[in-house]
Design a protein around this motif. Structure first.
Motif, PDB file in Angstrom:
ATOM      1  N   ASP A 125      28.693  37.838  93.415  1.00 33.23           N
ATOM      2  CA  ASP A 125      27.811  38.955  93.062  1.00 33.23           C
ATOM      3  C   ASP A 125      26.518  38.531  92.591  1.00 33.23           C
ATOM      4  OD1 ASP A 125      29.508  40.771  94.020  1.00 33.23           O
ATOM      5  OD2 ASP A 125      30.204  41.756  92.210  1.00 33.23           O
ATOM      6  N   GLY A 185      33.991  39.525  98.154  1.00 34.17           N
ATOM      7  CA  GLY A 185      34.504  40.644  97.299  1.00 34.17           C
ATOM      8  C   GLY A 185      33.587  40.940  96.094  1.00 34.17           C
ATOM      9  N   ASP A 187      31.092  43.399  94.206  1.00 28.65           N
ATOM     10  CA  ASP A 187      30.181  44.279  95.028  1.00 28.65           C
ATOM     11  C   ASP A 187      29.879  43.829  96.473  1.00 28.65           C
ATOM     12  OD1 ASP A 187      27.801  45.623  95.774  1.00 28.65           O
ATOM     13  OD2 ASP A 187      27.049  45.963  93.840  1.00 28.65           O
ATOM     14  N   TRP A 190      26.487  42.448  97.507  1.00 25.84           N
ATOM     15  CA  TRP A 190      25.993  40.963  97.149  1.00 25.84           C
ATOM     16  C   TRP A 190      26.926  39.793  97.615  1.00 25.84           C
ATOM     17  CZ3 TRP A 190      21.405  41.347  95.202  1.00 25.84           C
ATOM     18  CH2 TRP A 190      20.931  42.395  94.566  1.00 25.84           C
ATOM     19  N   ASP A 192      28.896  36.326  98.196  1.00 28.72           N
ATOM     20  CA  ASP A 192      29.495  35.468  97.277  1.00 28.72           C
ATOM     21  C   ASP A 192      29.742  34.176  98.082  1.00 28.72           C
ATOM     22  OD1 ASP A 192      30.238  38.032  95.834  1.00 28.72           O
ATOM     23  OD2 ASP A 192      31.133  38.463  97.649  1.00 28.72           O
TER      24      ASP A 192
HETATM   25 CA   LIG Z   1      30.203  40.382  96.531  1.00 30.51          CA
END
Ligand SMILES: [Ca+2]
Ligand SMILES: [Ca+2]
Ligand SMILES: [Ca+2]
Length: 234
Positions: A125, A185, A187, A190, A192
């Protein structure tokens, strides 16, 4: 006549004796040949076995695993700090909150010339050029500068070892990018990244403590560094 017969018999005997000698001699030579062949093939076999065990020894060397942690089922045996979280798509990770330190101590067999610590670091995130720091026995080995969120101008994520991976004497650090510029994964807004880091330590003492900390500035639900597939080998 008698004298002549005696000479003839003598000659025959001599011939016979020579023949016998030749048979015995050639038999003995054949024996030497067989013995030599056996000795040579024995030597070759021994050499082949030595090469085989040398090769097996080499492959066995890379398979000496001292620790292997995937945090499945919430198992965090041996660790201090961190929380095992099952984050969608990442799976179970040991997640490090802002400012938290996680450690794992491993016993090293005597005479080990080099020990390797390898692990995946998930940057989740809104990590925005914040840093994860990696220590072995309280010595800072390297740090990972990561940007796992899209930037304002372009959606480019970053993950690289600080100081170009330069390390104190007797240590090395390198990394591989496993995934980047993806919504893995947490949020989904955002992006990763997952970076695999390899640290080595030469002539390690009987006990080595790996430690990882960070300078994140938001809660675990906004940004996190997670650790997975931690392995110590020599
Ligand atoms: Ca994410
Ligand atoms: Ca895992
Ligand atoms: Ca932040």
């Amino acid at each position: 006549m008698k004298h002549g017969e005696r000479i003839t018999r003598f000659l025959r005997d001599e011939t016979g004796a020579v023949t016998v000698d030749y048979v015995v001699l050639s038999g003995a030579l054949t024996g030497v040949g067989v013995t030599t062949a056996a000795a040579v093939s024995g030597g070759v076999n021994t050499l082949a076995q030595n090469i085989a065990s040398e090769l097996m020894g080499t492959s066995a060397q890379t398979q000496n695993i001292l620790a292997s942690d995937g945090f499945a089922g919430g198992d965090r045996a041996g660790w201090t700090g961190g929380t095992v979280m099952d984050i969608d798509q990442f799976g179970e990770l040991l997640v490090m909150a802002a400012g938290e330190t996680m450690t794992r101590t491993v016993e090293i067999p005597e005479g080990t010339e080099q020990v390797t610590f390898s692990f995946d670091v998930a940057s989740g995130d809104t990590v925005d050029l914040e840093t994860a720091f990696f220590y072995l026995n309280d010595e800072l080995i390297t740090h990972l500068n990561s940007q796992s969120r899209p930037t304002a101008s372009e959606e480019t994520n970053l993950a690289f070892l600080g100081n170009d991976g330069s390390t104190p004497a007797g240590f090395s650090a390198r990394y591989e990018t496993i995934r980047i510029n993806e919504n893995i994964g947490g949020d989904p807004y955002w992006k990763d990244s997952i970076t695999r880091v390899y640290l080595t330590m030469d002539n390690p003492p009987p006990e080595v403590t790996f430690a990882m900390t960070n300078n994140l500035n938001e809660g675990i639900d906004n940004e996190f560094y997670g650790l997975d597939n931690f392995e110590v080998s020599y």
